[in-house]
Design a protein around this motif. Structure first.
Motif, PDB file in Angstrom:
ATOM      1  N   ASP A   1       1.937  -1.159  -2.633  1.00  0.00           N
ATOM      2  CA  ASP A   1       0.524  -0.824  -3.393  1.00  0.00           C
ATOM      3  C   ASP A   1      -0.524  -0.560  -2.172  1.00  0.00           C
TER       4      ASP A   1
ATOM      5  N   ASN B   1      -3.665   0.304  -3.047  1.00  0.00           N
ATOM      6  CA  ASN B   1      -5.101   0.235  -3.199  1.00  0.00           C
ATOM      7  C   ASN B   1      -5.653  -1.195  -3.544  1.00  0.00           C
TER       8      ASN B   1
ATOM      9  N   ASP C   1      -4.555  -2.967  -6.363  1.00  0.00           N
ATOM     10  CA  ASP C   1      -4.644  -3.691  -7.660  1.00  0.00           C
ATOM     11  C   ASP C   1      -3.469  -4.353  -8.139  1.00  0.00           C
TER      12      ASP C   1
ATOM     13  N   ILE D   1      -0.276  -3.228  -8.161  1.00  0.00           N
ATOM     14  CA  ILE D   1       0.699  -2.254  -8.702  1.00  0.00           C
ATOM     15  C   ILE D   1       0.871  -1.179  -7.704  1.00  0.00           C
ATOM     16  N   GLY D   2       2.229  -1.312  -7.392  1.00  0.00           N
ATOM     17  CA  GLY D   2       2.594  -0.186  -6.406  1.00  0.00           C
ATOM     18  C   GLY D   2       2.284   1.234  -6.875  1.00  0.00           C
ATOM     19  N   ASP D   3       1.886   2.285  -6.009  1.00  0.00           N
ATOM     20  CA  ASP D   3       1.711   3.610  -6.324  1.00  0.00           C
ATOM     21  C   ASP D   3       2.175   4.760  -5.496  1.00  0.00           C
TER      22      ASP D   3
ATOM     23  N   LEU E   1      -2.807   4.805 -12.795  1.00  0.00           N
ATOM     24  CA  LEU E   1      -2.420   3.567 -12.162  1.00  0.00           C
ATOM     25  C   LEU E   1      -1.577   3.896 -10.697  1.00  0.00           C
TER      26      LEU E   1
HETATM   27 CA    CA Z   1      -1.910   0.185  -6.726  1.00  0.00          CA
END
Ligand code: CA
Ligand code: GLC
Length: 545
Positions: free
Chosen positions: A21, A23, A25, A27-29, A74
């Motif tokens: 993740d 950023n 939040d 949740i991985g991105d 997301l």
């Molecule tokens: Ca993220």
């Protein structure tokens, strides 16, 4: 590697929300993947498979797609995706993505338009809308059940506010099934394939590939899961022939791997030369830790695929099944479509045995000819997390079975990268991961494992390097030999002059190799002083003359 790189490639499945993740939040991105790209390079894999990152309400963790040709904010942007492809290609890593053709999200434009257009409209023909039974249509059109539990029909409110027709969904009610007999559906997916092929992806993983064509009489069944094809008559193959024609128009041997739960002979039909390229070997994945079961899974799947000239695609872990460490810690044989098993009665000793077995299986499968998939965290030997409290569970399986089945979240807990407390480097320090990471997750972190020569991570790295060096581990013949011990599987691998024995010991007592021809031990999943000792729950690879 041959031109048809996919025939023997090692793919690494990234479950984007759980990998890294960037950023914070929770949740991985995609940026998280870009940041970790050298980790993947050093691991030694050939290709990535990214689970869905497309716009989606995330009811089924992105397998409910509302736009097939974009990136959900997301996970980032299309520019991030392009950068990721570029960074992978610069490192000789191929990129493959998920396509979910069986159903979309109820927030997809085509479904919204169909709802608004009302009963018997041409827009509704892209889905499976039916009138209900009973005096006022209040009874579902048939008794078919959802693979996630509960009914597979949901009644809609018509544009005028009245209760109206029902639509069919194999999975959650938010995932309406497409009617693949309608040409507009093929058109939507042709556009989708071309969109991503034009952007440079090397291939696809096709979700629920076997269920696209249904018995649209939807006649009541005796409760059996009605959708797995049982023979060749099913029109689904025409779809794959068409998709193959599209893929053949692109250079670079683009490929697709299909997800189907059918039996070996039926699976093979999907990978005939004019259809798709690979099919996951779920027979192998679902087989419990047992010499007999694993031996017959290998023999039967190889035999079925040989008839169509396709390689086999080994896999023991993915985002839908309890992690292999935990599965093999128990001897329960998995059955059915989505596995209800929870392994709450296992103790620490069982889990240690599960780790040995998972590593033995990794060595076995990565020494067999064909393609293979590794699921993120498998290389760290993460166990399944089976004590997630109900309040944090997100899998629709949990909700649709009224909590009877915990669902698949236990194999989706984010990856531990470093440090001793949550978020274990998964995101910036104040990140609250989308599923809680267990307090002991630091023991499994990449940071911890990287400097430990005996770690799972270093084992996978050595193994993948060896596989790259020795074509006999990726190509050639497989002969199952008599080991003289019912718990020991002995396989001779031969390829242009090279010979290797794979010996997997499913028992607890050591087994000793008496092969006069033995030249040297190449790698052992649980090495000892004696190079000819195969300890219980382990695999040894021996080069022979
Ligand atoms: Ca993220
Ligand atoms: C496939 C996916 C699974 C998903 C289901 C519905 O089986 O692997 O995660 O829930 O399809 O799309």
């Amino acid at each position: 590697m041959t031109n048809e790189w996919w025939r023997e490639a090692v793919f690494y499945q990234i479950y984007p929300r759980s990998f890294s993740d960037s950023n914070g939040d929770g949740i991985g991105d995609l940026r998280g993947v870009i940041n970790r790209i050298d980790y993947l390079k050093d691991l030694g894999i050939d290709a990535l498979w990214l689970s869905p990152f497309f716009p989606s309400p995330q009811v089924d963790a992105g397998y409910d797609v509302s736009d097939y040709r974009n990136v959900d904010p997301l996970f980032g942007t299309l520019e991030d995706f392009d950068e990721l492809v570029h960074a992978c290609h610069a490192r000789n890593i191929k990129v493959t993505i998920d396509v979910v053709p069986n159903h979309c999200s109820n927030q997809h434009e085509l479904f919204k338009v169909a709802l608004a257009a009302g009963p018997n409209s041409p827009e509704r023909e892209l889905f499976h809308f039916r009138d209900g039974r009973g005096e006022n249509g209040e009874i579902a059109p048939s008794n078919w059940t959802s693979a996630f539990g509960g009914p597979s029909w949901t009644r809609v409110q018509e544009p005028d506010g009245s209760w109206g027709q029902w639509y069919y969904h194999l999975f959650d009610s938010s995932q309406p099934d497409f009617n693949w007999e309608h040409p507009a559906v093929m058109q939507e997916f042709e556009n989708t394939f071309r969109f991503w092929l034009d952007r440079g992806v090397d291939g696809f993983r096709i979700d629920v590939s076997d269920a696209l064509i249904k018995d649209t009489s939807f006649a009541d069944t005796d409760g059996a899961y009605p959708l797995i094809p049982k023979d060749d008559s099913c029109g689904v193959h025409d779809i794959y022939r068409k998709l193959r024609e599209i893929m053949n128009q692109y250079d670079g041997h683009r490929m697709a791997v299909v997800e189907t739960g059918a039996r070996d002979e039926i699976v093979a039909l999907f990978i005939r030369p004019d259809e798709m390229h690979l099919a996951f070997n779920f027979h192998f994945l679902k087989s419990a830790w047992s010499a007999d079961l694993i031996k017959s899974a290998i023999a039967q799947s190889l035999k079925a695929n040989a008839i169509v000239g396709a390689p086999t695609t080994w896999v023991i872990d993915n985002h839908d099944n309890p992690r292999s460490v935990t599965r093999y810690a128990s001897t329960t044989h998995l059955d059915g479509h989505y596995v209800p098993a929870v392994y709450t009665d296992l103790n620490e000793q069982d889990i240690e045995a599960g780790k040995l077995r998972s590593r033995a299986m990794a060595l076995l499968m990565l020494s067999l000819p064909g393609a293979a998939y590794i699921y993120n965290g498998q290389e760290l030997e993460l166990p399944n997390v089976d004590d997630l409290p109900n309040e944090v569970l997100q899998d629709p399986v949990f909700f649709r079975t009224n909590g009877e089945q915990k669902g698949r979240d236990g194999c989706r807990v984010p990856m531990p990268w470093s440090g001793e407390s949550s978020p274990f480097g998964f995101g910036p320090d104040d990140t609250n991961p989308w599923l809680p990471m267990p307090y002991y997750w630091g023991d499994y972190s990449v940071e911890k494992q990287i400097n430990n020569g005996a770690s799972a991570l270093n084992f996978y790295r050595r193994l993948l390097a060896l596989r790259r060096q020795m074509p006999v581990l990726r190509q050639g013949s497989v002969t199952i030999e008599d080991s003289g011990n019912p718990n020991v599987v002995k396989i001779l691998r031969e390829n242009v002059g090279a010979k290797v024995l794979i010996i997997t010991n499913f028992g607890d007592e050591s087994y000793f190799v008496h092969d006069d021809l033995a030249k040297k031990t190449l790698i052992a999943s649980n090495p000892t002083e004696n190079p000819y000792e195969v300890t219980g729950n382990s695999t040894v690879l021996i080069e022979i003359n």
